[in-house]
Scaffold this motif. Structure first.
Motif, PDB file in Angstrom:
ATOM      1  N   GLN A   1      30.214  44.070  39.850  1.00 52.10           N
ATOM      2  CA  GLN A   1      30.102  42.699  40.328  1.00 52.10           C
ATOM      3  C   GLN A   1      31.262  41.835  39.832  1.00 52.10           C
ATOM      4  OE1 GLN A   1      27.325  41.934  42.364  1.00 52.10           O
ATOM      5  NE2 GLN A   1      27.192  44.151  42.213  1.00 52.10           N
ATOM      6  N   TYR A   2      32.049  42.372  38.895  1.00 56.58           N
ATOM      7  CA  TYR A   2      33.102  41.598  38.234  1.00 56.58           C
ATOM      8  C   TYR A   2      34.362  42.438  38.100  1.00 56.58           C
ATOM      9  CZ  TYR A   2      28.714  39.416  36.922  1.00 56.58           C
ATOM     10  OH  TYR A   2      27.452  38.869  36.960  1.00 56.58           O
ATOM     11  N   THR A   3      35.465  41.779  37.758  1.00 51.20           N
ATOM     12  CA  THR A   3      36.740  42.453  37.500  1.00 51.20           C
ATOM     13  C   THR A   3      37.092  42.255  36.031  1.00 51.20           C
ATOM     14  OG1 THR A   3      37.488  42.081  39.762  1.00 51.20           O
ATOM     15  CG2 THR A   3      39.187  42.526  38.117  1.00 51.20           C
ATOM     16  N   VAL A   4      37.518  43.347  35.367  1.00 55.00           N
ATOM     17  CA  VAL A   4      37.898  43.297  33.950  1.00 55.00           C
ATOM     18  C   VAL A   4      39.313  43.824  33.791  1.00 55.00           C
ATOM     19  CG1 VAL A   4      37.400  44.186  31.634  1.00 55.00           C
ATOM     20  CG2 VAL A   4      35.526  43.498  33.143  1.00 55.00           C
ATOM     21  N   LYS A   5      40.094  43.120  32.984  1.00 56.98           N
ATOM     22  CA  LYS A   5      41.503  43.451  32.760  1.00 56.98           C
ATOM     23  C   LYS A   5      41.794  43.468  31.260  1.00 56.98           C
ATOM     24  CE  LYS A   5      46.078  41.811  34.070  1.00 56.98           C
ATOM     25  NZ  LYS A   5      46.822  40.793  34.809  1.00 56.98           N
ATOM     26  N   ALA A   6      42.698  44.361  30.839  1.00 50.42           N
ATOM     27  CA  ALA A   6      43.145  44.395  29.443  1.00 50.42           C
ATOM     28  C   ALA A   6      44.132  43.248  29.222  1.00 50.42           C
ATOM     29  CB  ALA A   6      43.799  45.731  29.121  1.00 50.42           C
ATOM     30  N   ILE A   7      43.812  42.374  28.300  1.00 53.70           N
ATOM     31  CA  ILE A   7      44.697  41.255  27.958  1.00 53.70           C
ATOM     32  C   ILE A   7      45.732  41.725  26.935  1.00 53.70           C
ATOM     33  CG2 ILE A   7      44.792  38.870  27.121  1.00 53.70           C
ATOM     34  CD1 ILE A   7      43.149  39.407  29.780  1.00 53.70           C
ATOM     35  N   LYS A   8      45.305  42.562  26.004  1.00 60.43           N
ATOM     36  CA  LYS A   8      46.163  43.267  25.045  1.00 60.43           C
ATOM     37  C   LYS A   8      45.813  44.744  25.169  1.00 60.43           C
ATOM     38  CE  LYS A   8      46.434  39.564  21.617  1.00 60.43           C
ATOM     39  NZ  LYS A   8      46.153  39.200  20.204  1.00 60.43           N
ATOM     40  N   ASP A   9      46.625  45.616  24.552  1.00 61.93           N
ATOM     41  CA  ASP A   9      46.294  47.041  24.554  1.00 61.93           C
ATOM     42  C   ASP A   9      44.860  47.232  24.043  1.00 61.93           C
ATOM     43  OD1 ASP A   9      48.844  47.591  25.412  1.00 61.93           O
ATOM     44  OD2 ASP A   9      49.548  48.337  23.477  1.00 61.93           O
ATOM     45  N   CYS A  10      44.112  48.085  24.718  1.00 67.89           N
ATOM     46  CA  CYS A  10      42.708  48.306  24.360  1.00 67.89           C
ATOM     47  C   CYS A  10      42.454  49.773  24.038  1.00 67.89           C
ATOM     48  CB  CYS A  10      41.792  47.906  25.515  1.00 67.89           C
ATOM     49  SG  CYS A  10      41.691  46.142  25.799  1.00 67.89           S
ATOM     50  N   PHE A  11      41.819  49.994  22.907  1.00 68.30           N
ATOM     51  CA  PHE A  11      41.331  51.307  22.520  1.00 68.30           C
ATOM     52  C   PHE A  11      39.819  51.254  22.700  1.00 68.30           C
ATOM     53  CE2 PHE A  11      45.315  50.664  20.419  1.00 68.30           C
ATOM     54  CZ  PHE A  11      45.963  51.880  20.556  1.00 68.30           C
ATOM     55  N   LEU A  12      39.326  52.030  23.639  1.00 63.58           N
ATOM     56  CA  LEU A  12      37.940  51.959  24.049  1.00 63.58           C
ATOM     57  C   LEU A  12      37.197  53.260  23.809  1.00 63.58           C
ATOM     58  CD1 LEU A  12      38.546  50.388  27.566  1.00 63.58           C
ATOM     59  CD2 LEU A  12      37.966  49.159  25.496  1.00 63.58           C
ATOM     60  N   LEU A  13      35.899  53.147  23.720  1.00 64.74           N
ATOM     61  CA  LEU A  13      35.009  54.291  23.830  1.00 64.74           C
ATOM     62  C   LEU A  13      34.228  54.075  25.110  1.00 64.74           C
ATOM     63  CD1 LEU A  13      33.720  54.487  20.163  1.00 64.74           C
ATOM     64  CD2 LEU A  13      35.419  55.956  21.262  1.00 64.74           C
TER      65      LEU A  13
END
Length: 107
Positions: free
Chosen positions: A91-103
């Motif tokens: 339902q939404y859009t998500v963007k990395a603002i800074k480098d992201c380390f995710l699980l």
């Protein structure tokens, strides 16, 4: 929580890359290990209206609210994961603002 750890995958998303767009199929729930992301409005020059910080998780709201709107119970949502009928979209859009380390947790 210990049973969830083996199910998590590491992912690196560089700054300015989109994690997902509105209308993408829901495939993951995300946990921010380190970095900064945000819910953005692509039609308004990607203005960030909700920041996602270290330790935050996101991506579940796209799954839960549409299911509840359809009158599904929590147990039914869980049993439909992996089923061909499970085709909720973001339902939404998500963007990395800074480098992201995710699980990520695959659904």
């Amino acid at each position: 929580m210990a049973w969830v750890c083996p199910l998590l995958n590491q992912e690196f998303i560089p700054m300015d890359q989109y994690l997902y767009y509105e209308t993408d199929l829901i495939e993951h729930i995300y946990f921010v290990n380190k970095g900064l992301a945000g819910f953005v409005l692509p039609f308004a020059k990607n203005i960030v209206y909700i920041s996602i910080l270290d330790g935050d998780y996101f991506g579940e709201i796209d799954f839960v609210f549409p299911a509840l709107e359809k009158g599904m119970q929590i147990g039914e949502m869980v049993t439909r994961i992996g089923n061909e009928k499970f085709n909720f979209v973001r339902q939404y859009t998500v963007k990395a603002i800074k480098d992201c380390f995710l699980l990520t947790l695959n659904l």
